[in-house]
Design a protein around this motif. Structure first.
Motif, mmCIF file in Angstrom:
data_model
loop_
_atom_site.group_PDB
_atom_site.id
_atom_site.type_symbol
_atom_site.label_atom_id
_atom_site.label_comp_id
_atom_site.label_asym_id
_atom_site.label_seq_id
_atom_site.Cartn_x
_atom_site.Cartn_y
_atom_site.Cartn_z
ATOM 1 N N ALA A 177 5.166 7.818 -15.735
ATOM 2 C CA ALA A 177 6.043 7.690 -14.562
ATOM 3 C C ALA A 177 5.952 6.289 -13.956
ATOM 4 C CB ALA A 177 5.681 8.745 -13.519
ATOM 5 N N LEU A 178 4.743 5.725 -13.885
ATOM 6 C CA LEU A 178 4.573 4.372 -13.350
ATOM 7 C C LEU A 178 5.250 3.340 -14.247
ATOM 8 C CD1 LEU A 178 0.872 4.492 -12.117
ATOM 9 C CD2 LEU A 178 2.920 4.325 -10.695
ATOM 10 N N LYS A 179 5.147 3.512 -15.553
ATOM 11 C CA LYS A 179 5.810 2.588 -16.469
ATOM 12 C C LYS A 179 7.324 2.662 -16.301
ATOM 13 C CE LYS A 179 2.307 2.416 -20.085
ATOM 14 N NZ LYS A 179 1.977 2.801 -21.469
ATOM 15 N N ALA A 180 7.846 3.885 -16.232
ATOM 16 C CA ALA A 180 9.293 4.066 -16.076
ATOM 17 C C ALA A 180 9.794 3.509 -14.749
ATOM 18 C CB ALA A 180 9.657 5.543 -16.196
ATOM 19 N N THR A 211 7.900 8.483 -7.662
ATOM 20 C CA THR A 211 7.897 9.456 -6.577
ATOM 21 C C THR A 211 7.855 10.859 -7.174
ATOM 22 O OG1 THR A 211 10.320 9.492 -6.454
ATOM 23 C CG2 THR A 211 9.170 8.003 -4.953
ATOM 24 N N VAL A 212 7.174 11.745 -6.462
ATOM 25 C CA VAL A 212 7.085 13.149 -6.837
ATOM 26 C C VAL A 212 7.365 13.967 -5.587
ATOM 27 C CG1 VAL A 212 5.489 12.790 -8.772
ATOM 28 C CG2 VAL A 212 4.572 13.134 -6.485
ATOM 29 N N GLN A 249 8.506 17.423 0.508
ATOM 30 C CA GLN A 249 8.123 16.073 0.914
ATOM 31 C C GLN A 249 8.070 15.158 -0.308
ATOM 32 O OE1 GLN A 249 4.605 15.787 3.473
ATOM 33 N NE2 GLN A 249 4.701 18.008 3.724
ATOM 34 N N THR A 250 8.182 13.872 -0.064
ATOM 35 C CA THR A 250 8.086 12.898 -1.145
ATOM 36 C C THR A 250 6.744 12.181 -1.069
ATOM 37 O OG1 THR A 250 10.461 12.544 -1.134
ATOM 38 C CG2 THR A 250 9.140 10.825 -2.139
ATOM 39 N N LEU A 280 -4.873 3.638 -8.351
ATOM 40 C CA LEU A 280 -3.672 4.432 -8.124
ATOM 41 C C LEU A 280 -3.704 4.969 -6.703
ATOM 42 C CD1 LEU A 280 -1.099 5.800 -9.144
ATOM 43 C CD2 LEU A 280 -2.528 7.717 -9.857
ATOM 44 N N GLN A 281 -2.639 4.694 -5.962
ATOM 45 C CA GLN A 281 -2.558 5.117 -4.577
ATOM 46 C C GLN A 281 -1.410 6.099 -4.414
ATOM 47 O OE1 GLN A 281 -3.340 2.251 -1.464
ATOM 48 N NE2 GLN A 281 -1.390 2.777 -0.540
ATOM 49 N N ILE A 282 -1.611 7.088 -3.542
ATOM 50 C CA ILE A 282 -0.585 8.059 -3.199
ATOM 51 C C ILE A 282 -0.305 7.909 -1.715
ATOM 52 C CG2 ILE A 282 -0.040 10.503 -3.051
ATOM 53 C CD1 ILE A 282 -1.987 10.958 -5.303
#
Length: 192
Positions: free
Chosen positions: A130-133, A139-140, A146-147, A157-159
């Motif tokens: 997902a990060l590469k794309a 976003t999830v 919620q996003t 990796l941060q959320i």
């Protein structure tokens, strides 16, 4: 031509950075017998976890999150359906007094916890993809709509949720039959 070279370089940097992020969260092994036994026990629990709640229960460092899931009565929801990804706060994320306080208000606790549970399976491999794309961001969506934004903060990796509350992923891939648990070092609090 300059754009293609720049894009290729950016993708290469993203891949190297993502690899470093995930390498940092891989636990190191020690030579003590007790540690080896504990790792073997944790691995056996994860492999036998029938659901994502069982996966959460497989690691004692996330027992406060498990207690909170049960106190908010989300365990019955998370044991069926899915797949789910739980971004579970480590036991050190909140003081014991705060955990007790939140446990006394199941509705508020459920609201907070739903902001940590995502529809879909996002283990280490899926997050990297997902990060590469998304060229370094993804976003999830949580089970209550919620996003959450996943991004790289330096080499970690941060959320971050919509309220601006953020935490870093410190553990990946506690696997249950209907999802995955990833550990984080904080609590994603909603707006007040």
């Amino acid at each position: 031509m300059k754009r293609s070279i720049f894009a290729a370089a950016a993708l290469l940097i993203l891949n190297v950075t993502a690899s470093r992020v995930f390498a940092q969260t891989t636990p190191t092994t020690t030579t003590t017998t007790d540690t080896t036994k504990k790792v073997a026990q944790d691995t056996a629990k994860v492999e036998s976890a029938t659901d994502v709640v069982g996966a959460l229960a497989s690691n004692a460092d996330y027992s406060d999150a498990l207690t909170a899931v049960k106190a908010a009565k989300l365990d019955s929801t998370l044991k069926t359906g899915g797949p789910y990804t739980i971004f579970a706060p480590h036991n050190n994320a909140l003081s014991p007094a705060k955990v007790d306080s939140l446990s006394k208000d199941p509705a508020k606790l459920a609201t907070i916890l739903k902001g940590h549970v995502v529809n879909g399976k996002y283990g280490k491999k899926e997050i990297i993809a997902a990060l590469k794309a998304g060229k370094g961001k993804a976003t999830v969506t949580t089970i209550d709509g919620q996003t959450l934004t996943l991004s790289l903060a330096g080499s970690k990796l941060q959320i971050t949720n919509a309220a601006g509350s953020s935490a870093q992923v410190t553990l990946f891939d506690l696997i249950g039959a209907n999802g995955i648990v990833n550990g984080i070092n904080g609590v994603l609090l909603p707006t007040k």
